[in-house]
Design an enzyme around this catalytic site. Structure first.
Site, PDB file in Angstrom:
ATOM      1  N   ASP A  85       9.410 -72.837 -47.818  1.00  0.00           N
ATOM      2  CA  ASP A  85       8.167 -73.426 -47.306  1.00  0.00           C
ATOM      3  C   ASP A  85       6.949 -72.619 -47.751  1.00  0.00           C
ATOM      4  O   ASP A  85       7.084 -71.520 -48.325  1.00  0.00           O
ATOM      5  CB  ASP A  85       8.211 -73.552 -45.765  1.00  0.00           C
ATOM      6  CG  ASP A  85       8.748 -72.294 -45.078  1.00  0.00           C
ATOM      7  OD1 ASP A  85       8.730 -71.221 -45.705  1.00  0.00           O
ATOM      8  OD2 ASP A  85       9.168 -72.387 -43.917  1.00  0.00           O
ATOM      9  N   ASN A 154      11.737 -72.281 -31.348  1.00  0.00           N
ATOM     10  CA  ASN A 154      11.964 -73.704 -31.045  1.00  0.00           C
ATOM     11  C   ASN A 154      13.096 -74.270 -31.904  1.00  0.00           C
ATOM     12  O   ASN A 154      13.244 -75.488 -31.999  1.00  0.00           O
ATOM     13  CB  ASN A 154      10.673 -74.508 -31.256  1.00  0.00           C
ATOM     14  CG  ASN A 154      10.204 -74.475 -32.718  1.00  0.00           C
ATOM     15  OD1 ASN A 154      10.844 -73.864 -33.572  1.00  0.00           O
ATOM     16  ND2 ASN A 154       9.095 -75.133 -33.006  1.00  0.00           N
ATOM     17  N   HIS A 156      13.340 -74.252 -35.128  1.00  0.00           N
ATOM     18  CA  HIS A 156      13.016 -74.796 -36.455  1.00  0.00           C
ATOM     19  C   HIS A 156      13.734 -74.003 -37.549  1.00  0.00           C
ATOM     20  O   HIS A 156      14.043 -72.823 -37.380  1.00  0.00           O
ATOM     21  CB  HIS A 156      11.496 -74.882 -36.701  1.00  0.00           C
ATOM     22  CG  HIS A 156      10.784 -73.586 -36.884  1.00  0.00           C
ATOM     23  ND1 HIS A 156       9.432 -73.441 -36.674  1.00  0.00           N
ATOM     24  CD2 HIS A 156      11.208 -72.347 -37.288  1.00  0.00           C
ATOM     25  CE1 HIS A 156       9.064 -72.204 -36.936  1.00  0.00           C
ATOM     26  NE2 HIS A 156      10.112 -71.524 -37.315  1.00  0.00           N
ATOM     27  N   GLU A 161      10.216 -78.689 -37.840  1.00  0.00           N
ATOM     28  CA  GLU A 161       9.998 -78.536 -36.409  1.00  0.00           C
ATOM     29  C   GLU A 161      10.872 -79.537 -35.642  1.00  0.00           C
ATOM     30  O   GLU A 161      11.425 -80.473 -36.245  1.00  0.00           O
ATOM     31  CB  GLU A 161       8.510 -78.795 -36.095  1.00  0.00           C
ATOM     32  CG  GLU A 161       7.537 -77.854 -36.816  1.00  0.00           C
ATOM     33  CD  GLU A 161       7.471 -76.453 -36.206  1.00  0.00           C
ATOM     34  OE1 GLU A 161       8.485 -75.947 -35.674  1.00  0.00           O
ATOM     35  OE2 GLU A 161       6.383 -75.836 -36.284  1.00  0.00           O
TER      36      GLU A 161
HETATM   37  P1  PGA Z   1      10.592 -64.691 -37.899  1.00  0.00           P
HETATM   38  O1  PGA Z   1      10.405 -66.257 -38.157  1.00  0.00           O
HETATM   39  O2  PGA Z   1      11.660 -64.258 -38.846  1.00  0.00           O
HETATM   40  O3  PGA Z   1       9.262 -64.099 -38.240  1.00  0.00           O
HETATM   41  O4  PGA Z   1      10.988 -64.535 -36.479  1.00  0.00           O
HETATM   42  C1  PGA Z   1      11.529 -67.044 -38.322  1.00  0.00           C
HETATM   43  C2  PGA Z   1      11.146 -68.503 -38.379  1.00  0.00           C
HETATM   44  O5  PGA Z   1      10.139 -68.892 -37.751  1.00  0.00           O
HETATM   45  O6  PGA Z   1      11.856 -69.274 -39.037  1.00  0.00           O
END
Ligand code: PGA
Length: 261
Positions: A85, A154, A156, A161
């Site tokens: 992404d 959440n 994702h 999402e």
């Molecule tokens: P993080 O993010 O590794 O910074 O916790 C993971 C994500 O949001 O996929």
């Protein structure tokens, strides 16, 4: 299997779940799998294709791969990478763009060829064409051999999402408030500076990878992990859609695994 990793059993999910004793063990277990894929395709043949993720979680994995490159001769000369992404509207040199993250965490420290690194561009005027070409490019390179994922609070994956369909493809997505809040730590704790949209590979794009590893660290991820592993496969919990994948491993530290046992 490493001594500091234990396999937990959730047969209904079809997922492999590894509980690692420490965060460092998560990084090492993930690096072992990445190294195996990289070394499995020697120079001269179609090279290994890695799907890579940003965020705090995989930083230790990239540091370990850099160490193996420097100290053990692990070469990325034949590797192609695709990022999951990118934020919409950030230019590649912006210090919070995911292109910038990848250059600084991994690409500039190893012998990967810059032209073999692909990150969606957040600045295309014809986004529809861009996202379609991204999908086509993945296919043209032979598909992703190993996809690395983190997971949001959440649940994702990438920026898919809750509500993202199982057949979703690379596209522009709106970020949830909770995601922008979580990522505001990288934007001076000011949510208004966090982009509202991103480009993300879709769930179907991720599911096409031959092997998938989802890394998660800390209790903040425990609920999302438990729902993804033990709950029904549903778009409301995007990581639960990995349950249908034939070779997907959740690699967890004790905090992230704390609601599984
Ligand atoms: P993080 O993010 O590794 O910074 O916790 C993971 C994500 O949001 O996929």
């Amino acid at each position: 299997m490493r001594d500091d990793v234990k396999e937990l059993s959730f047969p209904d999910s079809g997922l492999k779940v590894w509980r690692c004793d420490t965060e460092a063990a998560v990084d090492m277990a993930a690096a072992d799998l990445a190294e195996e894929v990289i070394r499995s395709k020697p120079a001269g043949k179609a090279g290994p294709v890695l799907g890579v993720a940003t965020g705090s979680t995989p930083e230790g994995l990239y540091a370990e791969l850099v160490r193996r490159h420097r100290e053990q001769g692990l070469s990325f000369a034949n590797v192609t990478s695709f990022n999951l992404d990118e934020y919409l509207g950030l230019y590649p040199g912006h210090d919070q763009s995911y292109r910038y993250f990848m250059v600084h965490q991994l690409f500039m420290h190893v012998d990967i060829k810059y032209e073999n690194t692909f990150v969606p561009s957040g600045l295309e005027w014809n986004m529809e064409k861009h996202v379609q070409e991204y999908e086509e490019l993945i296919r043209a390179k032979g598909g992703i051999d190993l996809q690395v994922l983190g997971i949001g609070g959440n649940a994702h994956i990438g920026f898919n999402e809750p509500g993202s369909a199982k057949d979703s493809r690379t596209r522009v997505v709106a970020l949830e408030e909770s995601t922008r809040e979580a990522n505001s730590r990288f934007f001076d704790n000011d949510i208004s500076k966090v982009p509202t949209h991103a480009i993300s590979m879709g769930v179907a794009t991720v599911l096409e990878a031959k092997k998938v590893i989802l890394m998660a660290k800390g209790e903040g991820k425990a609920d999302a992990v438990a729902k993804s592993v033990k709950g029904p496969a549903t778009p409301h919990v995007p990581a639960s859609l990995l349950q249908g994948h034939p070779d997907c491993i959740f690699i967890l530290d004790p905090g992230a695994a704390s609601l599984l046992e």
